[in-house]
Design a protein around this motif. Structure first.
Motif, short mmCIF file in Angstrom:
data_model
loop_
_atom_site.label_atom_id
_atom_site.label_comp_id
_atom_site.label_asym_id
_atom_site.label_seq_id
_atom_site.Cartn_x
_atom_site.Cartn_y
_atom_site.Cartn_z
N GLY A 24 0.92 -1.30 0.06
CA GLY A 24 -0.08 -0.07 -0.07
C GLY A 24 0.81 1.43 -0.05
O GLY A 24 0.57 2.35 -0.69
N CYS A 25 1.96 1.08 0.70
CA CYS A 25 2.75 2.42 0.54
C CYS A 25 3.49 2.61 -0.58
O CYS A 25 3.60 3.69 -1.12
CB CYS A 25 4.00 2.22 1.69
SG CYS A 25 5.34 3.26 1.68
N ALA A 26 3.87 1.84 -1.29
CA ALA A 26 4.34 1.87 -2.58
C ALA A 26 3.51 2.43 -3.55
O ALA A 26 3.76 3.17 -4.65
CB ALA A 26 4.74 0.43 -3.18
N GLU A 27 1.88 1.93 -3.46
CA GLU A 27 1.22 2.55 -4.42
C GLU A 27 0.91 4.03 -4.43
O GLU A 27 0.32 4.59 -5.14
CB GLU A 27 -0.35 1.72 -4.35
CG GLU A 27 -0.17 -0.17 -4.79
CD GLU A 27 -1.45 -0.50 -4.46
OE1 GLU A 27 -2.17 -0.03 -3.86
OE2 GLU A 27 -1.32 -1.86 -5.19
N VAL A 28 0.99 4.56 -3.06
CA VAL A 28 0.63 5.81 -2.57
C VAL A 28 1.89 6.87 -2.76
O VAL A 28 1.85 7.89 -2.24
CB VAL A 28 -0.21 6.05 -1.61
CG1 VAL A 28 -1.45 5.35 -1.76
CG2 VAL A 28 0.43 5.57 -0.39
N GLN A 29 3.10 6.22 -2.98
CA GLN A 29 4.36 6.95 -2.76
C GLN A 29 4.32 8.09 -3.64
O GLN A 29 4.99 9.09 -2.89
CB GLN A 29 5.61 5.94 -3.12
CG GLN A 29 6.80 6.60 -2.91
CD GLN A 29 6.91 6.41 -1.36
OE1 GLN A 29 6.61 5.52 -0.69
NE2 GLN A 29 7.39 7.74 -0.69
#
Length: 680
Positions: free
Chosen positions: A225-230
């Motif tokens: 999820g972090c990678a998707e909203v980076q």
């Protein structure tokens, strides 16, 4: 209805702001529909209801920035109409099927709308450059279970997995107002809603750009999820698109603006078995082109500059093939002929025909100031008053040599004489044959009509307002039937021009030019409609030395093309239908009971769903209705003693004028209405 307030429905009308019972629930609708005979009325539907996308011109150099974040409203944007259980939960697969169908699937377009939405979301998340976009949902849904109710309904449709965060206005103490998707699971959290400058979506998006970690808790972690909203870690407001069905959500009273937005069409419709529902919406509800339009806009938003131009339309109606010409053009006054309405405080201005600024105290408005603030546009070159004169003169005579009549129908609460005097100052009065104002309690001693006689002299009179509902559509229907009651000069021998143009008047012969969409259709039981109309663009902006003003307007305020568009429309209104190809459908005028049978192929209601038990009754969320704020006071900071008319386009009296703000402080906005109790 548990309150027992809804006894019969004939015909069924469910306005979002219904006050007859605290819960406008479909159990009420079901009970009412059983009491009414069901029959079908054949009609031709040409309604297109397309979404419109725009990038503000003030975006400037940031126009080259790509879109990183697309934020969707939920009610009447992702849904067609939001119908939930009272606690936002679904206890069985049958309940979920029922909720999914009535909230998301459209009866007007073939194919599954849910599948089209899923494809849209998937394509929006992938940029042409190969980078990923983020999708979020910002809603004002007022279900008692808050953001969880929204998640549950999105899960029922299988669209929740496309979103990274959901935020729900307003701030509710003791309840989580946000959720984010982390490793396939929704986690509740508290976004900083209580710290906003205003309870408004534009202020939310501004805060998202300033404090992205507070709105996307995934940031800073190591999960998928972090990678998707980076990309949200460094966000510019120009990189955000808001998709919403409420125009008022694109600019806040604080001055915060959504620079790129997509306005979803709203409409009233006979929907499935529920009868007539007001203010429905939904991306792709009436046309699959919505999906491609939104995708193209998100990829190349700089191709869709907001022009604030007029939009003209002819409704479908029986006998439209006769192509009857327009013989009467009726204009609104405030924010249609004016940009924003400023009026002197001299009491004689509203009571004496022919008032002049020379008759007023020295500290009141001068003639030059009244012209500049009311009529002249700072956005285009040339004198707007002169352009209005040229347009009005052209409208008086058709190409075939026949004459037309022009009139004004307004709700300006200073009264008809004040409107006439302002028109006289601008040199526009003599283009019109009559002016009517709908009555307000605050001006009971002021006449509601004036007409220009055959000698050119203006006289006051009382139009038959007591015979008609106080709505512009109802008034114009009455004018079509009884023109002599609205044009007293028809009894004068010398006025052959008015007599000629109004000798055979039909409702389709009347065209209304107005900046308020609600004026084109009455909400009363008459359901009166204006068949030909021109919608003047409305906008909010900093105006001269007045600070930020909301709900401004004005023909030609931003584009000279408005004048040509209106002239062409008046000449050939049949060239401006809702849709180029008519589709013949069958719609029930009165609600029909739900049943397990299937509809006939091609029915606008689609597949009939089985009636489920009363415990699964769905309720419409009326608290999500974001009422447009009243117009800000029209006050010039450089003339603090010159209070303008407290004009509005609604019913009821206006409040007394407020003291003017300092020159650098915009006028304060009233607090939005608070909705409490059971959410329906």
């Amino acid at each position: 209805s548990s309150s027992g307030h809804l006894k019969s429905l004939a015909p069924l009308v469910v306005p979002r702001s219904a006050s007859m019972c605290s819960v406008s629930c479909l159990k009420c609708l079901w009970a009412g529909s059983m009491k009414q005979p069901a029959y079908e009325v054949k009609r031709v539907s040409r309604s297109v209801y397309r979404l419109r996308c725009a990038e503000r011109t003030e975006i400037g150099a940031d126009s080259s920035l790509p879109v990183k974040l697309v934020v969707f409203d939920f009610d009447e944007c992702l849904t067609l109409v939001t119908l939930m259980t009272e606690d936002g939960k679904y206890s069985s697969p049958e309940q979920e099927v029922w909720a999914r169908e009535v909230n998301f699937e459209t009866p007007w377009v073939p194919g599954s709308r849910i599948e089209k939405l899923k494809q849209l979301f998937d394509e929006l998340k992938h940029c042409k450059s190969g980078e990923k976009r983020v999708l979020a949902c910002l809603t004002r849904n007022g279900n008692a279970n808050g953001v969880v109710a929204v998640i549950n309904l999105m899960k029922a449709a299988g669209v929740d997995v496309h979103f990274s965060a959901i935020w729900a206005l307003p701030y509710r103490p003791g309840r989580s107002c946000g959720a984010y998707l982390e490793d396939g699971k929704w986690q509740l959290f508290d976004p900083p809603l209580k710290n906003l400058a205003a309870d408004h979506k534009a202020d939310v998006l501004k805060s998202v750009c300033e404090m992205p970690r507070a709105w996307f808790p995934q940031l800073g972690g190591t999960s998928k999820g972090c990678a998707e909203v980076q990309r949200m870690a460094n966000l510019n407001l120009a990189e955000v698109v808001l998709v919403d069905d409420q125009r008022s959500n694109f600019q806040s009273e604080t001055g915060a603006k959504v620079l790129r937005y997509c306005k979803v069409a709203r409409y009233d419709a006979v929907y499935r078995e529920f009868g007539l529902l007001r203010d429905m919406g939904g991306i792709g509800a009436h046309n699959d082109a919505d999906y491609d339009t939104l995708k193209r806009f998100v990829e190349d938003p700089w191709m869709c500059k907001d022009t604030y131009q007029v939009r003209c339309q002819e409704r479908e109606f029986e006998g439209s093939e006769a192509k009857r010409p327009v013989s009467l053009v009726v204009f609104d006054f405030d924010e249609t002929l004016t940009m924003a309405t400023f009026m002197p405080m001299d009491e004689a201005f509203a009571g004496k025909i022919g008032w002049s600024p020379k008759d007023a105290p020295q500290d009141d408005w001068s003639e030059a100031e009244l012209l500049e603030y009311n009529f002249e546009s700072p956005h285009v070159r040339g004198k707007r008053v002169n352009k209005l004169k040229e347009m009005l003169k052209a409208l008086l005579t058709a190409k075939d040599g026949s004459r037309r009549t022009l009139a004004i129908l307004t709700k300006n609460d200073q009264g008809v004489i004040a409107v006439l005097n302002l028109l006289k100052i601008a040199g526009l009065a003599d283009f019109f044959s009559a002016i009517w104002t709908l009555p307000l309690a605050s001006r009971s001693q002021i006449p509601n009509g004036v007409y220009r006689g055959s000698s050119g002299v203006w006289n006051s009179f009382e139009p038959p307002l007591e015979e008609v509902r106080a709505h512009k559509a109802d008034v114009l229907h009455h004018v079509a039937v009884f023109p002599a009651k609205w044009f007293p000069q028809l009894g004068e021998k010398g006025d052959a021009i008015v007599s000629q143009s109004l000798s055979r008047l039909f409702i389709e012969s009347i065209l209304l030019v107005d900046d308020e969409r609600a004026n084109f259709r009455s909400l009363s039981e008459t359901q009166a409609k204006v068949l030909r109309y021109c919608k003047v663009a409305r906008y909010d902006e900093a105006y001269r030395d007045c600070g930020t003003l909301n709900q401004m307007g004005g023909l030609g305020a931003h584009s000279d093309q408005d004048y040509e568009t209106l002239k062409t429309f008046v000449e050939s209104p049949w060239d401006y239908p809702y849709e180029s190809v008519a589709k013949v459908v069958s719609e029930p005028e009165l609600p029909m009971p739900l049943s397990p049978q299937h509809s006939e192929p091609g029915s606008p209601h689609g597949r009939r769903l089985p009636r489920i038990n009363s415990e699964t009754t769905l309720c419409r969320d009326t608290s999500s209705e974001e009422f447009e704020p009243p117009k800000m006071p029209r006050i010039s900071a450089s003339h603090k003693l010159k209070f303008p008319a407290q004009h509005h386009d609604g019913d009821g009296a206006s409040p007394p004028p407020s003291p003017p703000p300092p020159a650098d402080v915009p006028p304060a906005m009233p607090a939005p209405p608070v909705v409490s109790g059971v959410i329906s």
